[in-house]
Design a protein around this motif. Sequence first.
Motif, PDB file in Angstrom:
ATOM      1  N   LEU A 183      41.200  56.265  24.282  1.00  0.00           N
ATOM      2  CA  LEU A 183      41.410  56.234  22.845  1.00  0.00           C
ATOM      3  C   LEU A 183      40.072  56.044  22.138  1.00  0.00           C
ATOM      4  O   LEU A 183      39.213  55.296  22.607  1.00  0.00           O
ATOM      5  CB  LEU A 183      42.345  55.073  22.492  1.00  0.00           C
ATOM      6  N   VAL A 184      39.906  56.739  21.018  1.00  0.00           N
ATOM      7  CA  VAL A 184      38.739  56.593  20.156  1.00  0.00           C
ATOM      8  C   VAL A 184      39.280  56.261  18.767  1.00  0.00           C
ATOM      9  O   VAL A 184      40.257  56.858  18.324  1.00  0.00           O
ATOM     10  CB  VAL A 184      37.915  57.906  20.107  1.00  0.00           C
ATOM     11  N   ASP A 185      38.677  55.291  18.089  1.00  0.00           N
ATOM     12  CA  ASP A 185      39.147  54.901  16.758  1.00  0.00           C
ATOM     13  C   ASP A 185      37.942  54.531  15.899  1.00  0.00           C
ATOM     14  O   ASP A 185      36.800  54.681  16.322  1.00  0.00           O
ATOM     15  CB  ASP A 185      40.135  53.728  16.874  1.00  0.00           C
ATOM     16  N   GLU A 186      38.213  54.075  14.726  1.00  0.00           N
ATOM     17  CA  GLU A 186      37.190  53.606  13.794  1.00  0.00           C
ATOM     18  C   GLU A 186      37.544  52.191  13.375  1.00  0.00           C
ATOM     19  O   GLU A 186      38.712  51.794  13.406  1.00  0.00           O
ATOM     20  CB  GLU A 186      37.141  54.496  12.541  1.00  0.00           C
ATOM     21  N   PRO A 187      36.549  51.425  12.936  1.00  0.00           N
ATOM     22  CA  PRO A 187      36.865  50.107  12.378  1.00  0.00           C
ATOM     23  C   PRO A 187      37.602  50.266  11.048  1.00  0.00           C
ATOM     24  O   PRO A 187      37.609  51.350  10.454  1.00  0.00           O
ATOM     25  CB  PRO A 187      35.481  49.468  12.186  1.00  0.00           C
ATOM     26  N   GLY A 188      38.202  49.194  10.590  1.00  0.00           N
ATOM     27  CA  GLY A 188      38.958  49.226   9.337  1.00  0.00           C
ATOM     28  C   GLY A 188      38.150  49.729   8.158  1.00  0.00           C
ATOM     29  O   GLY A 188      38.669  50.447   7.298  1.00  0.00           O
ATOM     30  N   ALA A 189      36.874  49.394   8.089  1.00  0.00           N
ATOM     31  CA  ALA A 189      36.024  49.821   6.971  1.00  0.00           C
ATOM     32  C   ALA A 189      35.856  51.339   6.925  1.00  0.00           C
ATOM     33  O   ALA A 189      35.487  51.887   5.886  1.00  0.00           O
ATOM     34  CB  ALA A 189      34.654  49.153   7.071  1.00  0.00           C
ATOM     35  N   LEU A 190      36.153  52.020   8.045  1.00  0.00           N
ATOM     36  CA  LEU A 190      36.080  53.483   8.081  1.00  0.00           C
ATOM     37  C   LEU A 190      37.469  54.089   8.263  1.00  0.00           C
ATOM     38  O   LEU A 190      37.626  55.150   8.859  1.00  0.00           O
ATOM     39  CB  LEU A 190      35.122  53.942   9.185  1.00  0.00           C
ATOM     40  N   ALA A 191      38.491  53.394   7.750  1.00  0.00           N
ATOM     41  CA  ALA A 191      39.877  53.856   7.697  1.00  0.00           C
ATOM     42  C   ALA A 191      40.620  53.774   9.013  1.00  0.00           C
ATOM     43  O   ALA A 191      41.739  54.244   9.126  1.00  0.00           O
ATOM     44  CB  ALA A 191      39.968  55.286   7.145  1.00  0.00           C
ATOM     45  N   GLY A 192      40.029  53.160  10.021  1.00  0.00           N
ATOM     46  CA  GLY A 192      40.684  53.067  11.321  1.00  0.00           C
ATOM     47  C   GLY A 192      41.472  51.791  11.509  1.00  0.00           C
ATOM     48  O   GLY A 192      41.543  50.937  10.619  1.00  0.00           O
ATOM     49  N   ASP A 193      42.044  51.677  12.701  1.00  0.00           N
ATOM     50  CA  ASP A 193      42.791  50.479  13.084  1.00  0.00           C
ATOM     51  C   ASP A 193      41.977  49.594  14.028  1.00  0.00           C
ATOM     52  O   ASP A 193      42.471  48.585  14.510  1.00  0.00           O
ATOM     53  CB  ASP A 193      44.103  50.886  13.760  1.00  0.00           C
ATOM     54  N   ASP A 194      40.763  49.992  14.345  1.00  0.00           N
ATOM     55  CA  ASP A 194      39.862  49.271  15.242  1.00  0.00           C
ATOM     56  C   ASP A 194      40.524  49.005  16.599  1.00  0.00           C
ATOM     57  O   ASP A 194      40.356  47.966  17.206  1.00  0.00           O
ATOM     58  CB  ASP A 194      39.386  47.961  14.606  1.00  0.00           C
ATOM     59  N   ALA A 195      41.275  50.022  17.065  1.00  0.00           N
ATOM     60  CA  ALA A 195      41.979  49.898  18.345  1.00  0.00           C
ATOM     61  C   ALA A 195      41.108  50.301  19.533  1.00  0.00           C
ATOM     62  O   ALA A 195      41.500  50.102  20.677  1.00  0.00           O
ATOM     63  CB  ALA A 195      43.243  50.771  18.319  1.00  0.00           C
ATOM     64  N   ALA A 196      39.941  50.870  19.257  1.00  0.00           N
ATOM     65  CA  ALA A 196      39.048  51.314  20.325  1.00  0.00           C
ATOM     66  C   ALA A 196      37.656  51.516  19.729  1.00  0.00           C
ATOM     67  O   ALA A 196      37.467  51.417  18.519  1.00  0.00           O
ATOM     68  CB  ALA A 196      39.560  52.620  20.930  1.00  0.00           C
ATOM     69  N   ALA A 197      36.713  51.824  20.581  1.00  0.00           N
ATOM     70  CA  ALA A 197      35.357  52.122  20.127  1.00  0.00           C
ATOM     71  C   ALA A 197      35.377  53.376  19.251  1.00  0.00           C
ATOM     72  O   ALA A 197      36.275  54.213  19.351  1.00  0.00           O
ATOM     73  CB  ALA A 197      34.436  52.325  21.329  1.00  0.00           C
ATOM     74  N   SER A 198      34.352  53.495  18.407  1.00  0.00           N
ATOM     75  CA  SER A 198      34.262  54.637  17.496  1.00  0.00           C
ATOM     76  C   SER A 198      33.613  55.832  18.191  1.00  0.00           C
ATOM     77  O   SER A 198      32.992  55.683  19.247  1.00  0.00           O
ATOM     78  CB  SER A 198      33.438  54.244  16.266  1.00  0.00           C
ATOM     79  N   PRO A 199      33.726  57.015  17.588  1.00  0.00           N
ATOM     80  CA  PRO A 199      33.087  58.196  18.183  1.00  0.00           C
ATOM     81  C   PRO A 199      31.596  58.008  18.419  1.00  0.00           C
ATOM     82  O   PRO A 199      31.066  58.402  19.460  1.00  0.00           O
ATOM     83  CB  PRO A 199      33.353  59.309  17.167  1.00  0.00           C
ATOM     84  N   VAL A 200      30.888  57.399  17.461  1.00  0.00           N
ATOM     85  CA  VAL A 200      29.449  57.232  17.645  1.00  0.00           C
ATOM     86  C   VAL A 200      29.140  56.185  18.713  1.00  0.00           C
ATOM     87  O   VAL A 200      28.129  56.283  19.411  1.00  0.00           O
ATOM     88  CB  VAL A 200      28.709  56.948  16.316  1.00  0.00           C
ATOM     89  N   GLU A 201      30.015  55.198  18.880  1.00  0.00           N
ATOM     90  CA  GLU A 201      29.830  54.234  19.976  1.00  0.00           C
ATOM     91  C   GLU A 201      30.049  54.916  21.325  1.00  0.00           C
ATOM     92  O   GLU A 201      29.309  54.660  22.286  1.00  0.00           O
ATOM     93  CB  GLU A 201      30.773  53.041  19.811  1.00  0.00           C
TER      94      GLU A 201
END
Length: 183
Positions: free
Chosen positions: A67-85
């Motif tokens: 799973l890849v996600d975004e932090p809340g500040a970037l509209a995500g649920d912070d359920a996983a690392a972000s694409p850039v991470e």
Amino acid sequence: MTLLHDQTAPVADVTPDERAQRLTDAGTAWNERIAVDATNADLTYKVVGRGVGSVATEVRAGKHRFLVDEPGALAGDDAAASPVEYALGALVSCQVVVFRLYAQSLGLTIDEIEITAEGDLNVQKLFGIDESGRAGFHDVRLKVDITGPNSADEYANLRKVVDEHCPVLDLFSNPVPTSSTLV
């Protein structure tokens, strides 16, 4: 990495001798395949992603799923690392592989290796605030921490060899022709 369904394959704890043999065997096998037909060196990788949740992506890469996600500040649920991470993770993990491969080839010993990657990104282009900058990283720094019995000069030379041969570092360092089709 956040794996879906908690299906993780354990990473074998190998001895330095076992690692050396696996690296030698892999190098020998690839050299033999390529000697028979140079096109055997050409590989194609395929990864499929499907949007889930707010902005997350379920990724399938062969038999692996993550799973890849975004932090809340970037509209995500912070359920996983972000694409850039994950991109930085791909760079770090590729560097580890290539360090081990070329240490073996050059007769050097790596007792421990840890690589840290930091990348600076400005979100103004991402959000359409300023179109003049880059959407991706504008600076990436790697810190390589190696312990072993060889000299600092030998490890410095190894780093140069690794930087010349690391596929993911090449992706970060050079433009890659990329196309996109809307279906």
